[in-house]
Motif scaffolding. Structure first.
Motif, PDB file in Angstrom:
ATOM      1  N   TRP A 270       0.850  -1.191   0.000  1.00 27.82           N
ATOM      2  CA  TRP A 270       0.000   0.000   0.000  1.00 27.82           C
ATOM      3  C   TRP A 270       0.885   1.241   0.000  1.00 27.82           C
ATOM      4  CZ3 TRP A 270      -5.343  -0.429  -0.153  1.00 27.82           C
ATOM      5  CH2 TRP A 270      -5.847  -1.722   0.051  1.00 27.82           C
ATOM      6  N   GLN A 271       0.549   2.198  -0.840  1.00 28.73           N
ATOM      7  CA  GLN A 271       1.350   3.410  -0.980  1.00 28.73           C
ATOM      8  C   GLN A 271       0.465   4.634  -0.775  1.00 28.73           C
ATOM      9  OE1 GLN A 271       3.264   3.835  -4.780  1.00 28.73           O
ATOM     10  NE2 GLN A 271       4.230   5.786  -4.273  1.00 28.73           N
ATOM     11  N   THR A 272       0.942   5.554   0.064  1.00 31.73           N
ATOM     12  CA  THR A 272       0.212   6.801   0.292  1.00 31.73           C
ATOM     13  C   THR A 272       0.523   7.796  -0.800  1.00 31.73           C
ATOM     14  OG1 THR A 272       0.276   6.461   2.690  1.00 31.73           O
ATOM     15  CG2 THR A 272      -0.200   8.676   1.916  1.00 31.73           C
ATOM     16  N   ARG A 273      -0.504   8.403  -1.360  1.00 31.07           N
ATOM     17  CA  ARG A 273      -0.338   9.401  -2.417  1.00 31.07           C
ATOM     18  C   ARG A 273      -0.583  10.789  -1.823  1.00 31.07           C
ATOM     19  NH1 ARG A 273       2.481   7.857  -6.818  1.00 31.07           N
ATOM     20  NH2 ARG A 273       1.893   5.742  -7.461  1.00 31.07           N
ATOM     21  N   GLY A 307     -13.396  11.042   8.561  1.00 30.58           N
ATOM     22  CA  GLY A 307     -14.196  10.214   9.442  1.00 30.58           C
ATOM     23  C   GLY A 307     -13.845   8.741   9.361  1.00 30.58           C
ATOM     24  N   MET A 308     -13.145   8.325   8.301  1.00 28.47           N
ATOM     25  CA  MET A 308     -12.736   6.936   8.150  1.00 28.47           C
ATOM     26  C   MET A 308     -11.453   6.619   8.908  1.00 28.47           C
ATOM     27  SD  MET A 308     -14.898   5.274   6.203  1.00 28.47           S
ATOM     28  CE  MET A 308     -13.891   3.878   5.755  1.00 28.47           C
ATOM     29  N   VAL A 309     -10.658   7.644   9.203  1.00 30.73           N
ATOM     30  CA  VAL A 309      -9.322   7.368   9.735  1.00 30.73           C
ATOM     31  C   VAL A 309      -8.988   8.137  11.000  1.00 30.73           C
ATOM     32  CG1 VAL A 309      -8.384   6.738   7.486  1.00 30.73           C
ATOM     33  CG2 VAL A 309      -8.332   9.132   8.197  1.00 30.73           C
ATOM     34  N   ASP A 321      -3.274   3.552   8.309  1.00 23.49           N
ATOM     35  CA  ASP A 321      -2.739   2.179   8.401  1.00 23.49           C
ATOM     36  C   ASP A 321      -3.840   1.196   8.790  1.00 23.49           C
ATOM     37  OD1 ASP A 321      -0.272   3.201   7.760  1.00 23.49           O
ATOM     38  OD2 ASP A 321       0.400   3.358   9.852  1.00 23.49           O
ATOM     39  N   ARG A 322      -4.709   1.621   9.689  1.00 22.15           N
ATOM     40  CA  ARG A 322      -5.814   0.746  10.102  1.00 22.15           C
ATOM     41  C   ARG A 322      -6.771   0.500   8.934  1.00 22.15           C
ATOM     42  NH1 ARG A 322     -10.897   2.035  12.243  1.00 22.15           N
ATOM     43  NH2 ARG A 322     -11.835   0.373  13.538  1.00 22.15           N
ATOM     44  N   LEU A 323      -7.055   1.543   8.155  1.00 21.28           N
ATOM     45  CA  LEU A 323      -7.930   1.386   6.994  1.00 21.28           C
ATOM     46  C   LEU A 323      -7.326   0.431   5.971  1.00 21.28           C
ATOM     47  CD1 LEU A 323     -10.442   2.206   5.341  1.00 21.28           C
ATOM     48  CD2 LEU A 323      -9.123   4.161   4.491  1.00 21.28           C
ATOM     49  N   ALA A 324      -6.009   0.587   5.723  1.00 21.10           N
ATOM     50  CA  ALA A 324      -5.341  -0.327   4.793  1.00 21.10           C
ATOM     51  C   ALA A 324      -5.387  -1.760   5.299  1.00 21.10           C
ATOM     52  CB  ALA A 324      -3.893   0.121   4.569  1.00 21.10           C
ATOM     53  N   GLY A 325      -5.282  -1.929   6.615  1.00 20.22           N
ATOM     54  CA  GLY A 325      -5.366  -3.271   7.185  1.00 20.22           C
ATOM     55  C   GLY A 325      -6.735  -3.894   6.965  1.00 20.22           C
ATOM     56  N   GLY A 334     -11.507  -9.169  -4.725  1.00 13.52           N
ATOM     57  CA  GLY A 334     -11.426  -8.146  -5.764  1.00 13.52           C
ATOM     58  C   GLY A 334     -12.068  -6.836  -5.381  1.00 13.52           C
ATOM     59  N   PHE A 335     -12.114  -6.568  -4.085  1.00 13.83           N
ATOM     60  CA  PHE A 335     -12.692  -5.337  -3.544  1.00 13.83           C
ATOM     61  C   PHE A 335     -14.173  -5.185  -3.899  1.00 13.83           C
ATOM     62  CE2 PHE A 335      -8.141  -4.170  -4.160  1.00 13.83           C
ATOM     63  CZ  PHE A 335      -7.804  -4.080  -2.831  1.00 13.83           C
ATOM     64  N   LEU A 336     -14.826  -6.253  -4.279  1.00 12.12           N
ATOM     65  CA  LEU A 336     -16.254  -6.194  -4.581  1.00 12.12           C
ATOM     66  C   LEU A 336     -17.042  -5.985  -3.285  1.00 12.12           C
ATOM     67  CD1 LEU A 336     -18.449  -6.430  -6.754  1.00 12.12           C
ATOM     68  CD2 LEU A 336     -18.520  -8.887  -6.284  1.00 12.12           C
ATOM     69  N   GLY A 337     -17.825  -4.905  -3.234  1.00 11.53           N
ATOM     70  CA  GLY A 337     -18.574  -4.561  -2.028  1.00 11.53           C
ATOM     71  C   GLY A 337     -17.708  -4.003  -0.921  1.00 11.53           C
ATOM     72  N   ALA A 338     -16.461  -3.646  -1.246  1.00 10.52           N
ATOM     73  CA  ALA A 338     -15.530  -3.202  -0.206  1.00 10.52           C
ATOM     74  C   ALA A 338     -15.903  -1.846   0.374  1.00 10.52           C
ATOM     75  CB  ALA A 338     -14.108  -3.150  -0.777  1.00 10.52           C
ATOM     76  N   ALA A 339     -16.470  -0.939  -0.447  1.00  9.94           N
ATOM     77  CA  ALA A 339     -16.763   0.408   0.045  1.00  9.94           C
ATOM     78  C   ALA A 339     -17.762   0.364   1.198  1.00  9.94           C
ATOM     79  CB  ALA A 339     -17.298   1.276  -1.100  1.00  9.94           C
ATOM     80  N   ALA A 340     -18.865  -0.340   1.003  1.00 13.85           N
ATOM     81  CA  ALA A 340     -19.875  -0.422   2.055  1.00 13.85           C
ATOM     82  C   ALA A 340     -19.337  -1.138   3.284  1.00 13.85           C
ATOM     83  CB  ALA A 340     -21.116  -1.132   1.524  1.00 13.85           C
ATOM     84  N   GLU A 341     -18.542  -2.173   3.079  1.00 15.61           N
ATOM     85  CA  GLU A 341     -18.015  -2.924   4.215  1.00 15.61           C
ATOM     86  C   GLU A 341     -17.012  -2.097   5.008  1.00 15.61           C
ATOM     87  OE1 GLU A 341     -15.812  -7.219   5.123  1.00 15.61           O
ATOM     88  OE2 GLU A 341     -16.835  -6.848   3.212  1.00 15.61           O
ATOM     89  N   LEU A 342     -16.172  -1.331   4.323  1.00 14.01           N
ATOM     90  CA  LEU A 342     -15.178  -0.525   5.018  1.00 14.01           C
ATOM     91  C   LEU A 342     -15.828   0.619   5.795  1.00 14.01           C
ATOM     92  CD1 LEU A 342     -12.311  -0.357   2.368  1.00 14.01           C
ATOM     93  CD2 LEU A 342     -12.292  -1.576   4.550  1.00 14.01           C
ATOM     94  N   VAL A 343     -16.858   1.230   5.229  1.00 11.58           N
ATOM     95  CA  VAL A 343     -17.555   2.293   5.944  1.00 11.58           C
ATOM     96  C   VAL A 343     -18.204   1.743   7.216  1.00 11.58           C
ATOM     97  CG1 VAL A 343     -19.599   3.761   5.851  1.00 11.58           C
ATOM     98  CG2 VAL A 343     -17.933   3.884   4.042  1.00 11.58           C
ATOM     99  N   ALA A 344     -18.740   0.522   7.108  1.00 12.61           N
ATOM    100  CA  ALA A 344     -19.400  -0.079   8.271  1.00 12.61           C
ATOM    101  C   ALA A 344     -18.415  -0.489   9.353  1.00 12.61           C
ATOM    102  CB  ALA A 344     -20.222  -1.291   7.825  1.00 12.61           C
ATOM    103  N   THR A 345     -17.213  -0.934   8.949  1.00  5.75           N
ATOM    104  CA  THR A 345     -16.258  -1.449   9.929  1.00  5.75           C
ATOM    105  C   THR A 345     -15.261  -0.403  10.407  1.00  5.75           C
ATOM    106  OG1 THR A 345     -14.840  -2.242   8.120  1.00  5.75           O
ATOM    107  CG2 THR A 345     -16.429  -3.793   9.035  1.00  5.75           C
ATOM    108  N   ALA A 346     -14.834   0.488   9.506  1.00  2.00           N
ATOM    109  CA  ALA A 346     -13.795   1.453   9.852  1.00  2.00           C
ATOM    110  C   ALA A 346     -14.315   2.854  10.083  1.00  2.00           C
ATOM    111  CB  ALA A 346     -12.722   1.482   8.761  1.00  2.00           C
TER     112      ALA A 346
END
Length: 364
Positions: A270-273, A307-309, A321-325, A334-346
């Motif tokens: 993972w690389q920070t831009r 709000g995510m981090v 780092d926690r979000l990347a984890g 393949g990150f399918l459905g990842a946006a909704a899951e990450l918002v709910a968990t992170a």
């Protein structure tokens, strides 16, 4: 067949009632006359058949008037209904309660009038103000929908408002033109409903800038627009990404926003831009740096709000780092459905949270 036949009359009655309600909302004079006649019928019925039609039915026209009438018409209906109520209690049997009923009816009328007075400041009667808010919410949601992308590309968006509100200070605008995808994730100062009105205003303005002004002029133009609003101590943070859908090359620019992070499918890292830039709305002529890169097959680019981090006990660096984890566990799917899951968990429960995932799939 019998069940459907039995339900058909009920459905027809329901449709007629809905049609009458729509007509009543459009014609306030007709609604006023109908409700006044309803009050008269209830008053006369309670006198003729007190055991079957209680005088408390006179509350119903007042409640309906609060939903359908303008404020002045509602005041007139309230006066008419109270006059009928006084007449009913004056001529009915003295054993039945009189003063208490009139006082209760007057109290209900006062509550309805007070609510209608607040709504009348908008210049819209009844529930039309709430309907306008729902339409504005739907407009903000529709503006965040992603355009259709060519095969091999997928974009997911998820937004969660603080406190479970349907309005959020985070919003997304995007466009595709000449095989170029432009996405801007914006975080307006404040959260929830307090920031929702400003977010709606800015979403229309920022969405109009995308694809119209040159890519490098988007943030300066957005800053000038925000400065013209002359809001006191209000600002916005933005991350703006431009992706060439043919080559995968992208530019990232930020205005006081957390940096984008890129997943490299070949190395699994993972690389920070980073692309430092000042908050929008605070400086007259700020400069915004650009960070360039390329999305290869299987790579993904993550845009997210603070709000995510960020929390009171965790800074942005540790939160990233926690979000990347969290996202690491979603690579296999393949990150399918990842946006909704990450918002709910992170996502933080006390702040608006939003994330955009741009994924160049390994197999189209």
């Amino acid at each position: 067949m019998r069940k459907n036949g039995g339900l058909a009359p009920v459905r027809r009655i329901g449709r007629r009632v809905e049609a009458l309600a729509r007509r009543a909302r459009r014609s306030h004079r007709v609604a006023f006359i109908a409700l006044a006649l309803m009050s008269l019928v209830f008053a006369m019925g309670s006198l003729a058949w007190p055991g079957y039609l209680p005088a408390s039915l006179l509350i119903i026209p007042i409640l309906l008037g609060g939903l359908l009438l303008r404020f002045r018409q509602l005041v007139a209906l309230t006066v008419v209904t109270l006059a009928f109520a006084v007449y009913v209690v004056a001529v009915r049997h003295p054993v039945l309660p009189r003063t208490g009923f009139v006082l209760v009816l007057a109290l209900v009328a006062w509550i309805v009038l007070a609510s209608a007075k607040v709504r009348s400041r908008l210049g819209v009667p009844g529930t039309r103000g709430e309907s306008m808010l729902m339409e504005l919410r739907d407009t903000l949601t529709a503006q965040g929908e992603m355009p259709t992308l060519p095969p091999g590309w997928r974009v997911e968006v998820a937004i969660q408002s603080a406190g479970g509100s349907t309005f959020s200070g985070d919003f997304v605008v995007s466009t595709v033109h000449d095989h170029v995808l432009e996405v801007a994730l914006v975080d307006v100062s404040g959260k929830g409903i307090d920031a929702g009105t400003r977010a709606l205003l800015l979403s229309g303005a920022f969405g109009g800038l995308l694809g119209v002004v040159p890519e490098e002029e988007f943030l300066p133009s957005a800053n000038r627009y925000l400065r013209r609003q002359d809001w006191d101590d209000d600002f916005a943070t933005v991350v703006h990404v431009v992706v060439d859908l043919r080559t995968g090359e992208f530019d990232v620019r930020t205005a006081g926003h957390p940096p984008a992070i890129q997943f490299d499918a070949w190395s699994g890292r993972w690389q920070t831009r980073d692309a430092d830039g000042p908050l929008l709305g605070l400086m007259e002529s700020p400069e915004f740096k650009v960070n360039t890169g390329q999305l290869k097959l299987g790579d993904a680019l993550f845009l997210y709000s603070d709000g995510m981090v960020e929390t009171p006990r965790r800074d942005i660096g540790r939160g990233t780092d926690r979000l990347a984890g969290h996202a690491e566990r979603l690579v296999a799917q393949g990150f399918l459905g990842a946006a909704a899951e990450l918002v709910a968990t992170a996502g933080g429960p006390g702040d608006d949270s939003a994330i955009v995932i741009i994924h160049r799939m390994a197999h189209a």
